[in-house]
Design a protein around this motif. Structure first.
Motif, PDB file in Angstrom:
ATOM      1  N   ILE A  64       4.121 -55.930 -63.040  1.00  0.00           N
ATOM      2  CA  ILE A  64       3.625 -56.887 -64.026  1.00  0.00           C
ATOM      3  C   ILE A  64       2.627 -57.829 -63.356  1.00  0.00           C
ATOM      4  N   ILE A  65       1.390 -57.778 -63.828  1.00  0.00           N
ATOM      5  CA  ILE A  65       0.313 -58.578 -63.258  1.00  0.00           C
ATOM      6  C   ILE A  65      -0.103 -59.642 -64.264  1.00  0.00           C
ATOM      7  N   SER A  66      -0.180 -60.889 -63.822  1.00  0.00           N
ATOM      8  CA  SER A  66      -0.701 -61.975 -64.641  1.00  0.00           C
ATOM      9  C   SER A  66      -1.972 -62.503 -63.986  1.00  0.00           C
ATOM     10  N   TYR A  67      -2.980 -62.784 -64.816  1.00  0.00           N
ATOM     11  CA  TYR A  67      -4.260 -63.303 -64.341  1.00  0.00           C
ATOM     12  C   TYR A  67      -4.643 -64.476 -65.229  1.00  0.00           C
ATOM     13  N   VAL A  68      -4.704 -65.667 -64.633  1.00  0.00           N
ATOM     14  CA  VAL A  68      -4.942 -66.888 -65.397  1.00  0.00           C
ATOM     15  C   VAL A  68      -6.435 -67.109 -65.599  1.00  0.00           C
ATOM     16  N   LEU A  69      -6.839 -67.271 -66.855  1.00  0.00           N
ATOM     17  CA  LEU A  69      -8.233 -67.536 -67.202  1.00  0.00           C
ATOM     18  C   LEU A  69      -8.485 -69.026 -67.431  1.00  0.00           C
ATOM     19  N   LYS A  70      -7.517 -69.709 -68.036  1.00  0.00           N
ATOM     20  CA  LYS A  70      -7.633 -71.140 -68.301  1.00  0.00           C
ATOM     21  C   LYS A  70      -6.244 -71.746 -68.354  1.00  0.00           C
ATOM     22  N   GLY A  71      -6.077 -72.931 -67.764  1.00  0.00           N
ATOM     23  CA  GLY A  71      -4.772 -73.568 -67.732  1.00  0.00           C
ATOM     24  C   GLY A  71      -3.951 -73.126 -66.537  1.00  0.00           C
ATOM     25  N   GLU A  72      -2.646 -73.294 -66.620  1.00  0.00           N
ATOM     26  CA  GLU A  72      -1.737 -72.944 -65.529  1.00  0.00           C
ATOM     27  C   GLU A  72      -0.467 -72.303 -66.081  1.00  0.00           C
ATOM     28  N   ILE A  73       0.130 -71.432 -65.277  1.00  0.00           N
ATOM     29  CA  ILE A  73       1.446 -70.871 -65.570  1.00  0.00           C
ATOM     30  C   ILE A  73       2.448 -71.470 -64.596  1.00  0.00           C
ATOM     31  N   ALA A  74       3.530 -72.014 -65.130  1.00  0.00           N
ATOM     32  CA  ALA A  74       4.672 -72.409 -64.304  1.00  0.00           C
ATOM     33  C   ALA A  74       5.666 -71.243 -64.332  1.00  0.00           C
ATOM     34  N   HIS A  75       5.917 -70.664 -63.164  1.00  0.00           N
ATOM     35  CA  HIS A  75       6.730 -69.446 -63.057  1.00  0.00           C
ATOM     36  C   HIS A  75       8.040 -69.747 -62.325  1.00  0.00           C
ATOM     37  N   LYS A  76       9.143 -69.186 -62.859  1.00  0.00           N
ATOM     38  CA  LYS A  76      10.436 -69.194 -62.164  1.00  0.00           C
ATOM     39  C   LYS A  76      11.068 -67.833 -62.371  1.00  0.00           C
ATOM     40  N   ASP A  77      11.765 -67.324 -61.320  1.00  0.00           N
ATOM     41  CA  ASP A  77      12.446 -66.048 -61.496  1.00  0.00           C
ATOM     42  C   ASP A  77      13.777 -66.023 -60.772  1.00  0.00           C
ATOM     43  N   SER A  78      14.544 -64.978 -61.056  1.00  0.00           N
ATOM     44  CA  SER A  78      15.903 -64.855 -60.532  1.00  0.00           C
ATOM     45  C   SER A  78      15.946 -64.527 -59.059  1.00  0.00           C
ATOM     46  N   GLU A  79      14.808 -64.234 -58.443  1.00  0.00           N
ATOM     47  CA  GLU A  79      14.745 -64.006 -57.003  1.00  0.00           C
ATOM     48  C   GLU A  79      14.479 -65.302 -56.241  1.00  0.00           C
ATOM     49  N   GLY A  80      14.399 -66.414 -56.945  1.00  0.00           N
ATOM     50  CA  GLY A  80      14.201 -67.708 -56.305  1.00  0.00           C
ATOM     51  C   GLY A  80      12.755 -68.133 -56.172  1.00  0.00           C
ATOM     52  N   ASN A  81      11.838 -67.373 -56.748  1.00  0.00           N
ATOM     53  CA  ASN A  81      10.423 -67.739 -56.684  1.00  0.00           C
ATOM     54  C   ASN A  81      10.113 -68.792 -57.745  1.00  0.00           C
ATOM     55  N   VAL A  82       9.541 -69.901 -57.303  1.00  0.00           N
ATOM     56  CA  VAL A  82       9.086 -70.968 -58.193  1.00  0.00           C
ATOM     57  C   VAL A  82       7.638 -71.245 -57.812  1.00  0.00           C
ATOM     58  N   ALA A  83       6.709 -71.079 -58.747  1.00  0.00           N
ATOM     59  CA  ALA A  83       5.293 -71.171 -58.406  1.00  0.00           C
ATOM     60  C   ALA A  83       4.489 -71.638 -59.609  1.00  0.00           C
ATOM     61  N   VAL A  84       3.291 -72.129 -59.317  1.00  0.00           N
ATOM     62  CA  VAL A  84       2.314 -72.461 -60.351  1.00  0.00           C
ATOM     63  C   VAL A  84       1.081 -71.602 -60.103  1.00  0.00           C
ATOM     64  N   LEU A  85       0.603 -70.928 -61.154  1.00  0.00           N
ATOM     65  CA  LEU A  85      -0.619 -70.124 -61.058  1.00  0.00           C
ATOM     66  C   LEU A  85      -1.756 -70.893 -61.718  1.00  0.00           C
ATOM     67  N   PRO A  86      -2.760 -71.326 -60.940  1.00  0.00           N
ATOM     68  CA  PRO A  86      -3.926 -71.987 -61.516  1.00  0.00           C
ATOM     69  C   PRO A  86      -4.964 -70.969 -61.972  1.00  0.00           C
ATOM     70  N   PRO A  87      -6.035 -71.411 -62.618  1.00  0.00           N
ATOM     71  CA  PRO A  87      -7.071 -70.477 -63.063  1.00  0.00           C
ATOM     72  C   PRO A  87      -7.642 -69.672 -61.904  1.00  0.00           C
ATOM     73  N   GLY A  88      -7.860 -68.377 -62.137  1.00  0.00           N
ATOM     74  CA  GLY A  88      -8.466 -67.505 -61.137  1.00  0.00           C
ATOM     75  C   GLY A  88      -7.473 -66.801 -60.237  1.00  0.00           C
ATOM     76  N   GLU A  89      -6.189 -67.167 -60.306  1.00  0.00           N
ATOM     77  CA  GLU A  89      -5.207 -66.528 -59.432  1.00  0.00           C
ATOM     78  C   GLU A  89      -4.531 -65.346 -60.116  1.00  0.00           C
ATOM     79  N   PHE A  90      -4.147 -64.388 -59.284  1.00  0.00           N
ATOM     80  CA  PHE A  90      -3.412 -63.209 -59.737  1.00  0.00           C
ATOM     81  C   PHE A  90      -1.972 -63.301 -59.237  1.00  0.00           C
ATOM     82  N   GLN A  91      -1.056 -62.824 -60.066  1.00  0.00           N
ATOM     83  CA  GLN A  91       0.352 -62.714 -59.695  1.00  0.00           C
ATOM     84  C   GLN A  91       0.787 -61.281 -59.962  1.00  0.00           C
ATOM     85  N   LEU A  92       1.507 -60.702 -59.013  1.00  0.00           N
ATOM     86  CA  LEU A  92       2.067 -59.361 -59.184  1.00  0.00           C
ATOM     87  C   LEU A  92       3.576 -59.446 -58.965  1.00  0.00           C
TER      88      LEU A  92
END
Length: 230
Positions: A64-92
């Motif tokens: 699952i790939i997320s690519y931010v075009l505008k704004g930010e994603i606040a991400h949390k998951d069951s593996e303990g990852n807590v992150a913010v994705l700003p514009p232009g960043e990719f998450q896999l």
């Protein structure tokens, strides 16, 4: 051979807090002619209202790939990852044997606009994984994901390659191709000529049976994603 999927031909969903356009069948949108392309299963063009988002939910055996075009994603998951994705960043996120996560727009005033992409893996039941990276704004084709992580790309569990394409007006790029592979181009902004056919924002192109993929910005700057698939 090239087949164009126009932006206005995509499926759609409007939940108030979420407005989404689906390139391939997803959720309540079903079209047996558009179930995916090779290992590419989902491209959702999502707009999330301020202070809203996807509550915690689960996935398994999907890249699952997320690519931010505008704004930010606040991400949390069951593996303990807590992150913010700003514009232009990719998450896999490799869901593997199972992962639960949430995606939230933390802004109280700004819309979140991002692409969510699903690619079917070629191995199953693996330990879930998380990667996040900004690949900059270099012009031309920049490798974002690959099976072996070459050139600093994120590692994907499939014989697939994802490129970020950035071109200034009238500039060109090309990608060596194989007639045994499948290629997909999703245009984010600008006007792009692909194999002598013009794409506008939101359009996609399925491309097969070629020796080289030719890409040309028409008269505007271009940003796109290019998939090289098995």
């Amino acid at each position: 051979m090239i087949s164009i999927r126009k932006s206005n031909q995509r499926g759609g969903a409007d939940f108030g807090w979420l407005k989404s356009q689906h390139t391939f069948s997803f959720g309540n949108y079903y079209d047996e002619q558009h179930m995916g392309f090779s290992a590419l299963r989902v491209i959702n063009d999502d707009r999330v209202a301020p202070d809203s988002g996807f509550q915690t939910h689960g996935h398994r055996d999907m890249e699952i790939i997320s690519y931010v075009l505008k704004g930010e994603i606040a991400h949390k998951d069951s593996e303990g990852n807590v992150a913010v994705l700003p514009p232009g960043e990719f998450q896999l996120m490799s869901a593997g044997s199972g992962i639960r996560h949430s995606e939230f727009n933390p802004s109280i005033s700004k819309e979140l606009h991002f692409l969510q992409i699903w690619i079917q893996p070629n191995v199953y039941g693996q330990t879930p994984g998380y990667q996040q990276k900004d690949f900059g704004q270099e012009h031309g084709l920049t490798l974002v994901a690959s099976p072996d992580g070459k050139n600093g790309s994120m590692v994907i569990k499939q014989d697939a390659f994802l490129y970020q394409l950035i071109l200034s007006a009238s500039k060109e790029a090309s990608l060596p191709a194989s007639k045994s592979r499948h290629y997909y181009v999703h245009l984010i902004e600008g006007e792009l000529e692909v194999e002598n056919q013009k794409l506008t924002p939101g359009d996609g192109a399925k491309i097969e049976n070629i020796d080289e993929l030719q890409l040309k910005a028409v008269d505007q700057n271009v940003k796109a994603l290019v998939f090289d698939l098995p």
